[in-house]
Design a protein around this motif. Sequence first.
Motif, PDB file in Angstrom:
ATOM      1  N   VAL A  26       0.862  -1.179   0.000  1.00  0.00           N
ATOM      2  CA  VAL A  26       0.000   0.000   0.000  1.00  0.00           C
ATOM      3  C   VAL A  26       0.899   1.230   0.000  1.00  0.00           C
ATOM      4  O   VAL A  26       2.003   1.208   0.535  1.00  0.00           O
ATOM      5  CB  VAL A  26      -0.959   0.044   1.211  1.00  0.00           C
ATOM      6  N   THR A  27       0.422   2.300  -0.606  1.00  0.00           N
ATOM      7  CA  THR A  27       1.229   3.513  -0.671  1.00  0.00           C
ATOM      8  C   THR A  27       0.959   4.445   0.499  1.00  0.00           C
ATOM      9  O   THR A  27       1.850   5.172   0.913  1.00  0.00           O
ATOM     10  CB  THR A  27       0.981   4.257  -1.987  1.00  0.00           C
ATOM     11  N   SER A  28      -0.260   4.433   1.024  1.00  0.00           N
ATOM     12  CA  SER A  28      -0.601   5.318   2.128  1.00  0.00           C
ATOM     13  C   SER A  28      -1.746   4.707   2.928  1.00  0.00           C
ATOM     14  O   SER A  28      -2.400   3.764   2.487  1.00  0.00           O
ATOM     15  CB  SER A  28      -1.011   6.698   1.610  1.00  0.00           C
ATOM     16  N   PHE A  29      -1.964   5.267   4.121  1.00  0.00           N
ATOM     17  CA  PHE A  29      -3.075   4.759   4.920  1.00  0.00           C
ATOM     18  C   PHE A  29      -4.407   5.159   4.301  1.00  0.00           C
ATOM     19  O   PHE A  29      -5.406   4.469   4.472  1.00  0.00           O
ATOM     20  CB  PHE A  29      -2.980   5.247   6.375  1.00  0.00           C
ATOM     21  N   LYS A  30      -4.428   6.240   3.541  1.00  0.00           N
ATOM     22  CA  LYS A  30      -5.650   6.645   2.843  1.00  0.00           C
ATOM     23  C   LYS A  30      -6.071   5.583   1.832  1.00  0.00           C
ATOM     24  O   LYS A  30      -7.247   5.222   1.754  1.00  0.00           O
ATOM     25  CB  LYS A  30      -5.439   7.989   2.149  1.00  0.00           C
ATOM     26  N   SER A  31      -5.109   5.076   1.076  1.00  0.00           N
ATOM     27  CA  SER A  31      -5.441   4.018   0.118  1.00  0.00           C
ATOM     28  C   SER A  31      -5.845   2.742   0.848  1.00  0.00           C
ATOM     29  O   SER A  31      -6.649   1.958   0.338  1.00  0.00           O
ATOM     30  CB  SER A  31      -4.279   3.756  -0.839  1.00  0.00           C
ATOM     31  N   THR A  77     -10.118  -6.270  -5.530  1.00  0.00           N
ATOM     32  CA  THR A  77      -9.993  -5.006  -4.809  1.00  0.00           C
ATOM     33  C   THR A  77      -8.719  -4.275  -5.203  1.00  0.00           C
ATOM     34  O   THR A  77      -8.736  -3.058  -5.402  1.00  0.00           O
ATOM     35  CB  THR A  77     -10.010  -5.255  -3.293  1.00  0.00           C
ATOM     36  N   SER A  78      -7.629  -5.011  -5.359  1.00  0.00           N
ATOM     37  CA  SER A  78      -6.371  -4.361  -5.734  1.00  0.00           C
ATOM     38  C   SER A  78      -6.424  -3.808  -7.153  1.00  0.00           C
ATOM     39  O   SER A  78      -5.726  -2.839  -7.464  1.00  0.00           O
ATOM     40  CB  SER A  78      -5.197  -5.322  -5.581  1.00  0.00           C
ATOM     41  N   SER A  79      -7.240  -4.412  -8.011  1.00  0.00           N
ATOM     42  CA  SER A  79      -7.361  -3.885  -9.371  1.00  0.00           C
ATOM     43  C   SER A  79      -8.221  -2.622  -9.413  1.00  0.00           C
ATOM     44  O   SER A  79      -8.099  -1.823 -10.339  1.00  0.00           O
ATOM     45  CB  SER A  79      -7.921  -4.943 -10.314  1.00  0.00           C
ATOM     46  N   ILE A  80      -9.072  -2.438  -8.408  1.00  0.00           N
ATOM     47  CA  ILE A  80      -9.942  -1.260  -8.364  1.00  0.00           C
ATOM     48  C   ILE A  80      -9.254  -0.088  -7.677  1.00  0.00           C
ATOM     49  O   ILE A  80      -9.360   1.051  -8.125  1.00  0.00           O
ATOM     50  CB  ILE A  80     -11.272  -1.602  -7.648  1.00  0.00           C
ATOM     51  N   VAL A  81      -8.549  -0.365  -6.588  1.00  0.00           N
ATOM     52  CA  VAL A  81      -7.995   0.691  -5.740  1.00  0.00           C
ATOM     53  C   VAL A  81      -6.566   1.019  -6.162  1.00  0.00           C
ATOM     54  O   VAL A  81      -5.701   0.145  -6.188  1.00  0.00           O
ATOM     55  CB  VAL A  81      -8.017   0.258  -4.257  1.00  0.00           C
ATOM     56  N   GLY A  82      -6.338   2.264  -6.473  1.00  0.00           N
ATOM     57  CA  GLY A  82      -4.979   2.713  -6.748  1.00  0.00           C
ATOM     58  C   GLY A  82      -4.214   2.857  -5.439  1.00  0.00           C
ATOM     59  O   GLY A  82      -4.749   3.320  -4.442  1.00  0.00           O
ATOM     60  N   GLY A  83      -2.970   2.459  -5.449  1.00  0.00           N
ATOM     61  CA  GLY A  83      -2.171   2.528  -4.236  1.00  0.00           C
ATOM     62  C   GLY A  83      -2.231   1.269  -3.398  1.00  0.00           C
ATOM     63  O   GLY A  83      -1.612   1.193  -2.338  1.00  0.00           O
ATOM     64  N   PHE A  84      -2.991   0.284  -3.850  1.00  0.00           N
ATOM     65  CA  PHE A  84      -3.095  -1.007  -3.166  1.00  0.00           C
ATOM     66  C   PHE A  84      -2.807  -2.072  -4.209  1.00  0.00           C
ATOM     67  O   PHE A  84      -3.521  -2.177  -5.199  1.00  0.00           O
ATOM     68  CB  PHE A  84      -4.495  -1.177  -2.569  1.00  0.00           C
ATOM     69  N   ASP A  85      -1.744  -2.825  -4.000  1.00  0.00           N
ATOM     70  CA  ASP A  85      -1.301  -3.764  -5.023  1.00  0.00           C
ATOM     71  C   ASP A  85      -1.082  -5.146  -4.423  1.00  0.00           C
ATOM     72  O   ASP A  85      -0.474  -5.281  -3.358  1.00  0.00           O
ATOM     73  CB  ASP A  85       0.007  -3.278  -5.657  1.00  0.00           C
ATOM     74  N   VAL A  86      -1.617  -6.161  -5.109  1.00  0.00           N
ATOM     75  CA  VAL A  86      -1.375  -7.562  -4.757  1.00  0.00           C
ATOM     76  C   VAL A  86      -0.706  -8.191  -5.966  1.00  0.00           C
ATOM     77  O   VAL A  86      -1.244  -8.141  -7.073  1.00  0.00           O
ATOM     78  CB  VAL A  86      -2.690  -8.292  -4.415  1.00  0.00           C
ATOM     79  N   LYS A  87       0.469  -8.785  -5.767  1.00  0.00           N
ATOM     80  CA  LYS A  87       1.282  -9.248  -6.899  1.00  0.00           C
ATOM     81  C   LYS A  87       0.666 -10.405  -7.665  1.00  0.00           C
ATOM     82  O   LYS A  87       0.614 -10.389  -8.874  1.00  0.00           O
ATOM     83  CB  LYS A  87       2.675  -9.618  -6.424  1.00  0.00           C
ATOM     84  N   ASN A  88       0.239 -11.461  -6.980  1.00  0.00           N
ATOM     85  CA  ASN A  88      -0.305 -12.621  -7.672  1.00  0.00           C
ATOM     86  C   ASN A  88      -1.373 -13.273  -6.806  1.00  0.00           C
ATOM     87  O   ASN A  88      -1.634 -12.846  -5.687  1.00  0.00           O
ATOM     88  CB  ASN A  88       0.814 -13.616  -8.024  1.00  0.00           C
ATOM     89  N   ILE A  89      -1.992 -14.318  -7.330  1.00  0.00           N
ATOM     90  CA  ILE A  89      -3.107 -14.951  -6.626  1.00  0.00           C
ATOM     91  C   ILE A  89      -2.623 -15.684  -5.376  1.00  0.00           C
ATOM     92  O   ILE A  89      -3.336 -15.741  -4.377  1.00  0.00           O
ATOM     93  CB  ILE A  89      -3.910 -15.879  -7.575  1.00  0.00           C
TER      94      ILE A  89
END
Length: 114
Positions: A26-31, A77-89
């Motif tokens: 995550v990039t920030s607590f806001k994200s 969720t990670s595909s919808i939210v910018g700043g939140f990334d999940v690498k793989n399944i």
Amino acid sequence: MKFFARWLISALSIYIIAGLSIGVSVTSFKSTLVAAAILGIVNTIIKPILVILTLPINIMTLGLFTFIINGITLKITSSIVGGFDVKNIFAAVVASVLIGAVNLILTSLVGVKK
């Protein structure tokens, strides 16, 4: 009041698991707050549809396929939210289990009930 407490606890759970660097960032607590809200919406709307569509697989695996479904909802969720990334399944499945465990611990510590 309970809604906001559960939302903050979910966001804190996501933030803690992202700090473990298991493929979730995550990039920030806001994200993280946005990700917790979107994850709640995805779990409310999309997860029941996925459970019904995969019911035969879920029955054959004695419910263990639910972990995969939880990972899929986290990946959505990670595909919808910018700043939140999940690498793989795989990272999504592990993170969803850990987020659920941390969420359970924090809600019991704070005393927030459903």
